[in-house]
Design an enzyme around this catalytic site. Structure first.
Site, PDB file in Angstrom:
ATOM      1  N   GLY A  46      13.516 -17.831  41.312  1.00 47.30           N
ATOM      2  CA  GLY A  46      14.131 -16.600  40.832  1.00 47.30           C
ATOM      3  C   GLY A  46      14.005 -15.523  41.898  1.00 47.30           C
ATOM      4  O   GLY A  46      13.119 -15.587  42.753  1.00 47.30           O
ATOM      5  N   GLN A  51      13.700  -7.221  45.433  1.00 46.68           N
ATOM      6  CA  GLN A  51      12.983  -8.090  46.374  1.00 46.68           C
ATOM      7  C   GLN A  51      13.713  -8.234  47.707  1.00 46.68           C
ATOM      8  O   GLN A  51      13.131  -8.733  48.677  1.00 46.68           O
ATOM      9  CB  GLN A  51      12.763  -9.472  45.759  1.00 46.68           C
ATOM     10  CG  GLN A  51      11.787  -9.443  44.581  1.00 46.68           C
ATOM     11  CD  GLN A  51      11.531 -10.841  44.082  1.00 46.68           C
ATOM     12  OE1 GLN A  51      12.297 -11.354  43.274  1.00 46.68           O
ATOM     13  NE2 GLN A  51      10.476 -11.466  44.563  1.00 46.68           N
ATOM     14  N   CYS A 103       5.188 -15.447  43.335  1.00 48.82           N
ATOM     15  CA  CYS A 103       6.270 -14.485  43.576  1.00 48.82           C
ATOM     16  C   CYS A 103       6.589 -14.495  45.061  1.00 48.82           C
ATOM     17  O   CYS A 103       5.669 -14.439  45.886  1.00 48.82           O
ATOM     18  CB  CYS A 103       5.818 -13.093  43.133  1.00 48.82           C
ATOM     19  SG  CYS A 103       7.066 -11.818  43.371  1.00 48.82           S
ATOM     20  N   HIS A 145       9.783 -12.557  34.324  1.00 55.36           N
ATOM     21  CA  HIS A 145       9.209 -12.171  35.619  1.00 55.36           C
ATOM     22  C   HIS A 145      10.239 -11.364  36.428  1.00 55.36           C
ATOM     23  O   HIS A 145       9.915 -10.316  36.993  1.00 55.36           O
ATOM     24  CB  HIS A 145       8.787 -13.453  36.359  1.00 55.36           C
ATOM     25  CG  HIS A 145       8.290 -13.260  37.754  1.00 55.36           C
ATOM     26  ND1 HIS A 145       7.024 -13.630  38.150  1.00 55.36           N
ATOM     27  CD2 HIS A 145       8.888 -12.753  38.872  1.00 55.36           C
ATOM     28  CE1 HIS A 145       6.866 -13.350  39.439  1.00 55.36           C
ATOM     29  NE2 HIS A 145       7.990 -12.818  39.903  1.00 55.36           N
ATOM     30  N   GLU A 146      11.487 -11.857  36.462  1.00 56.07           N
ATOM     31  CA  GLU A 146      12.525 -11.173  37.254  1.00 56.07           C
ATOM     32  C   GLU A 146      12.906  -9.840  36.617  1.00 56.07           C
ATOM     33  O   GLU A 146      13.152  -8.853  37.319  1.00 56.07           O
ATOM     34  CB  GLU A 146      13.758 -12.066  37.424  1.00 56.07           C
ATOM     35  CG  GLU A 146      13.508 -13.395  38.138  1.00 56.07           C
ATOM     36  CD  GLU A 146      12.726 -13.264  39.429  1.00 56.07           C
ATOM     37  OE1 GLU A 146      12.854 -12.242  40.130  1.00 56.07           O
ATOM     38  OE2 GLU A 146      11.964 -14.197  39.746  1.00 56.07           O
ATOM     39  N   HIS A 149      10.673  -7.139  37.661  1.00 52.90           N
ATOM     40  CA  HIS A 149      10.960  -6.597  39.000  1.00 52.90           C
ATOM     41  C   HIS A 149      11.931  -5.419  38.928  1.00 52.90           C
ATOM     42  O   HIS A 149      11.856  -4.492  39.744  1.00 52.90           O
ATOM     43  CB  HIS A 149      11.589  -7.671  39.893  1.00 52.90           C
ATOM     44  CG  HIS A 149      10.598  -8.554  40.594  1.00 52.90           C
ATOM     45  ND1 HIS A 149       9.653  -8.058  41.464  1.00 52.90           N
ATOM     46  CD2 HIS A 149      10.425  -9.897  40.575  1.00 52.90           C
ATOM     47  CE1 HIS A 149       8.934  -9.075  41.951  1.00 52.90           C
ATOM     48  NE2 HIS A 149       9.377 -10.205  41.415  1.00 52.90           N
TER      49      HIS A 149
END
Ligand SMILES: [Zn+2]
Length: 186
Positions: A46, A51, A103, A145-146, A149
């Site tokens: 992902g 990022q 990550c 998780h994404e 972000h």
């Protein structure tokens, strides 16, 4: 299809709120492709906009398909490519499950994170089409998780016990990672 440079932990961009995508254009589709190429180049499952320094609400996900017929897939939707634009969690499981995470922005570390077991997500494609998806298992974990972000949250923020975050073997020193001093608000 250029591979973009990753933004690494302790860069303030990973702590900022990403803004909604407003233009559904060919440029957005190219961005999603760059994100997928960057994710694959680093063997990730992902990748979210911040990022690669793009402060927009977009992330991609892909669980690798089994390499042979004997191998069990990691998830029923392994091998599918997902792009989520302006995602929102519309429902989540009341029960949480603990699972291992890493990550691409925090090389050299792994951790055990508790998250709702499944989520229902509403999002748009890069063409602006609305869709929703219910995911469990690894895909639910990746999505959560994404999405974190996009709000400047990193997985160690969910970990309060030192033994649930550990360094793994990588080239060079793993970057320093702070644990929260108190449990994050849910
Ligand atoms: Zn991450």
């Amino acid at each position: 299809m250029p591979i973009r440079e990753l933004v690494l932990v302790n860069d303030p961009r990973l702590r900022a709120q990403a803004a909604p995508v407003e233009q559904f254009s060919a440029e957005l589709a190219r961005l999603a492709q760059d994100m997928l190429d960057t994710m694959h180049a680093h063997h990730g499952v992902g990748l979210a906009g911040p990022q690669i320094g793009v402060m927009r609400r977009i992330f991609v996900a892909h669980i690798p398909a089994p390499e042979s017929e004997e191998e069990e897939p990691l998830h029923p939707r392994a091998g599918e490519t997902f792009v989520f634009v302006n995602p929102q969690i519309t429902r989540r499981a009341p029960e949480t499950v603990e699972g291992e995470e890493g990550c691409l922005s925090i090389p050299g570390w792994r951790g055990l994170v508790s998250r709702p077991a499944w989520v229902e997500v509403a999002a748009h494609t890069t063409g602006g089409e609305a869709f929703s998806l219910t995911a469990d298992g690894l895909l639910a974990r990746i999505i959560q998780h994404e999405m974190d972000h996009l709000d400047g949250i990193l997985y160690p923020d969910h970990i309060t016990e030192r033994d649930k975050l550990w360094p793994i073997e990588t080239e060079g020193e793993p970057p320093p990672v702070e644990l929260p001093t108190k449990p994050p608000a849910v």
